[in-house]
Write a protein that holds these residues in place. Structure first.
Motif, PDB file in Angstrom:
ATOM      1  N   ASN A  10      -2.811   2.966  -4.356  1.00 48.28           N
ATOM      2  CA  ASN A  10      -1.501   3.052  -3.693  1.00 48.28           C
ATOM      3  C   ASN A  10      -1.110   1.623  -3.346  1.00 48.28           C
ATOM      4  O   ASN A  10      -1.505   1.094  -2.310  1.00 48.28           O
ATOM      5  N   GLU A  11      -0.376   1.016  -4.248  1.00 50.80           N
ATOM      6  CA  GLU A  11      -0.084  -0.412  -4.177  1.00 50.80           C
ATOM      7  C   GLU A  11       1.062  -0.650  -3.197  1.00 50.80           C
ATOM      8  O   GLU A  11       2.228  -0.459  -3.526  1.00 50.80           O
ATOM      9  N   SER A  12       0.734  -1.086  -1.976  1.00 54.33           N
ATOM     10  CA  SER A  12       1.743  -1.212  -0.924  1.00 54.33           C
ATOM     11  C   SER A  12       1.392  -2.309   0.069  1.00 54.33           C
ATOM     12  O   SER A  12       1.263  -2.070   1.276  1.00 54.33           O
ATOM     13  N   GLY A  13       1.231  -3.530  -0.440  1.00 54.94           N
ATOM     14  CA  GLY A  13       0.990  -4.676   0.430  1.00 54.94           C
ATOM     15  C   GLY A  13      -0.226  -4.494   1.313  1.00 54.94           C
ATOM     16  O   GLY A  13      -1.263  -3.987   0.888  1.00 54.94           O
ATOM     17  N   GLU A  14      -0.101  -4.888   2.566  1.00 54.10           N
ATOM     18  CA  GLU A  14      -1.218  -4.808   3.506  1.00 54.10           C
ATOM     19  C   GLU A  14      -1.569  -3.369   3.869  1.00 54.10           C
ATOM     20  O   GLU A  14      -2.647  -3.106   4.408  1.00 54.10           O
ATOM     21  N   LYS A  15      -0.692  -2.423   3.579  1.00 52.51           N
ATOM     22  CA  LYS A  15      -0.946  -1.006   3.870  1.00 52.51           C
ATOM     23  C   LYS A  15      -1.531  -0.270   2.663  1.00 52.51           C
ATOM     24  O   LYS A  15      -1.573   0.966   2.642  1.00 52.51           O
ATOM     25  N   SER A  16      -1.982  -1.003   1.694  1.00 55.61           N
ATOM     26  CA  SER A  16      -2.472  -0.403   0.452  1.00 55.61           C
ATOM     27  C   SER A  16      -3.691   0.486   0.686  1.00 55.61           C
ATOM     28  O   SER A  16      -4.446   0.317   1.649  1.00 55.61           O
ATOM     29  N   ALA A  17      -3.866   1.432  -0.254  1.00 59.45           N
ATOM     30  CA  ALA A  17      -4.947   2.399  -0.139  1.00 59.45           C
ATOM     31  C   ALA A  17      -5.339   2.881  -1.528  1.00 59.45           C
ATOM     32  O   ALA A  17      -4.749   2.480  -2.535  1.00 59.45           O
ATOM     33  N   VAL A  18      -6.362   3.740  -1.562  1.00 58.96           N
ATOM     34  CA  VAL A  18      -6.688   4.502  -2.761  1.00 58.96           C
ATOM     35  C   VAL A  18      -6.695   5.975  -2.380  1.00 58.96           C
ATOM     36  O   VAL A  18      -7.000   6.333  -1.235  1.00 58.96           O
ATOM     37  N   SER A  19      -6.354   6.835  -3.337  1.00 61.68           N
ATOM     38  CA  SER A  19      -6.266   8.271  -3.077  1.00 61.68           C
ATOM     39  C   SER A  19      -7.129   9.042  -4.051  1.00 61.68           C
ATOM     40  O   SER A  19      -7.333   8.621  -5.198  1.00 61.68           O
ATOM     41  N   ALA A  20      -7.617  10.197  -3.585  1.00 60.94           N
ATOM     42  CA  ALA A  20      -8.431  11.082  -4.407  1.00 60.94           C
ATOM     43  C   ALA A  20      -7.709  12.411  -4.603  1.00 60.94           C
ATOM     44  O   ALA A  20      -7.065  12.922  -3.681  1.00 60.94           O
ATOM     45  N   PHE A  21      -7.827  12.972  -5.808  1.00 58.60           N
ATOM     46  CA  PHE A  21      -7.227  14.259  -6.150  1.00 58.60           C
ATOM     47  C   PHE A  21      -8.254  15.096  -6.908  1.00 58.60           C
ATOM     48  O   PHE A  21      -9.019  14.566  -7.713  1.00 58.60           O
ATOM     49  N   SER A  22      -8.253  16.398  -6.651  1.00 62.97           N
ATOM     50  CA  SER A  22      -8.974  17.278  -7.565  1.00 62.97           C
ATOM     51  C   SER A  22      -8.066  17.516  -8.765  1.00 62.97           C
ATOM     52  O   SER A  22      -6.840  17.442  -8.661  1.00 62.97           O
TER      53      SER A  22
END
Length: 370
Positions: A79-91
């Motif tokens: 989740n490419e969003s500057g300093e608030k970036s993350a990674v996400s998991a999905f089934s």
């Protein structure tokens, strides 16, 4: 005397053949431009090159890069969003082609632009953060908290683009004993010992290779036998061919993806080998918007055989389907995936006229239909 299969057996055989020709095609995008709703899933037929929409995972912020787990049950996105970036998991339901959100974890490194996974870990390459984030995978496929942040330091010669580290890709070595991090900002490829079974120090420094100053290493790919690796330079439009052994790279060739006399702007983006390993392809954005084709010769040496327009703007990522018959280009700037047919003998590309219209497509990943 001819023998005929019983009808039930024949139907099962035909069904199996049809199933093998259909794959799930997952498309990661940028959602901040307003033309994309998230992660798209299509059925792609490797006999015809036709694609049919299956599902959309909505309310996912800038899922620009994706990876599918080895067992085909989970999908992980940045989740490419500057300093608030993350990674996400999905089934992931491989039959229906549907994604179900599990959870998200902050990367603690800005703008992750690449992601890989195995049975134990998910690793993101954080471009602006100049780092890599390592997450453990829970039993249900969700992401555990950040386990390790690998922070690079340093810079290189281009003051406007290389004043800090910029990790652009993470890749496992073919034997999964090492992880490689390409750093555009420092003009180096870093090789880490990968300790999959440890709860800490999952990545431990092993070696690094310096690239031509100002080159900007971006993506790499390994030969199927693991003996060679090919690194694409974003900024100078070159490819370095390496021999590879036990966590060490040795340069054996450097060649350009552009034609002699090219004076435009480079934006080299992605690099892949054909499934049979006979041809290497590399995309260039900038003012070119082309795919360059190389024949892979004895000893892993590259011989340029041609170029073709991507028929769009900003060919960020491309993928070759599992059969090797089609090459699909994600033209981020023109909101379309262009489908080319590959000549299996010469490696040449021919436009099929087929398009998948998606807002800001960035990443293309094939996964089995189950």
């Amino acid at each position: 005397m001819k023998r005929f299969l019983p009808i039930p057996v024949l139907l099962l055989a035909l069904q199996g053949a049809a199933q093998q020709s259909n794959y799930n095609l997952l498309i990661g995008t940028y959602t901040n431009g307003g033309k994309s709703e998230g992660i798209y899933v299509y059925t792609f037929n490797t006999q015809t090159g036709d694609a049919q929409a299956k599902s959309i995972a909505k309310n996912v912020e800038n899922p620009s890069y994706l990876t599918v787990s080895n067992n085909n049950r989970f999908v992980y996105s940045v989740n490419e969003s500057g300093e608030k970036s993350a990674v996400s998991a999905f089934s992931f339901d491989g039959t229906k082609g549907e994604l179900k959100f599990l959870n998200t974890q902050p990367t603690q490194g800005a703008d992750p632009c690449y992601i890989i996974a195995d049975e134990k870990h998910v690793i993101s390459a954080n471009y602006s953060g100049g780092s890599a984030s390592v997450f453990g995978i829970q039993k249900d496929g969700s992401l555990g908290p950040l386990k390790q942040l690998v922070q690079h330091s340093g810079k290189s010669v281009n003051k406007s683009r290389q004043n800090a580290p910029h990790v652009h890709m993470a890749a496992f070595s073919p034997d999964r004993k090492y992880a490689l991090l390409n750093d555009l900002g420092t003009d180096k490829v870093y090789i880490y010992k990968y300790n999959a079974g440890l709860s800490r120090d999952v990545l431990v420094p092993n070696d690094s290779v310096a690239i031509t100053p100002g080159a900007g290493p971006r993506h790499l790919t390994f030969s199927k036998d693991g003996k060679y690796a090919y690194l694409l330079h974003e900024m100078d439009g070159a490819v370095t061919a390496f021999s590879y052994s036990s966590g060490h790279l040795k340069s054996i060739q450097e060649t350009k993806i552009t034609e002699d006399g090219f004076t435009g702007e480079n934006g080299a983006a992605d690099i892949h080998l054909s499934p049979d390993g006979k041809f290497l392809y590399a995309s260039n954005r900038g003012t070119e918007n082309k795919i360059t084709i190389f024949a892979v010769e004895k000893g892993g040496i590259l011989n340029k055989t041609g170029q073709v327009s991507t028929l769009g703007k900003g060919p960020r990522n491309f993928v070759i389907d599992p059969s090797g018959k089609f090459l699909l280009v994600a033209n981020q700037g023109s909101d379309a995936v262009v489908v080319f047919e590959r000549d299996l003998v010469t490696g040449a590309l021919k436009d099929t006229g087929k398009r998948i219209n998606v807002g800001a497509p960035v990443c293309l990943v094939f996964a089995p239909v189950e």
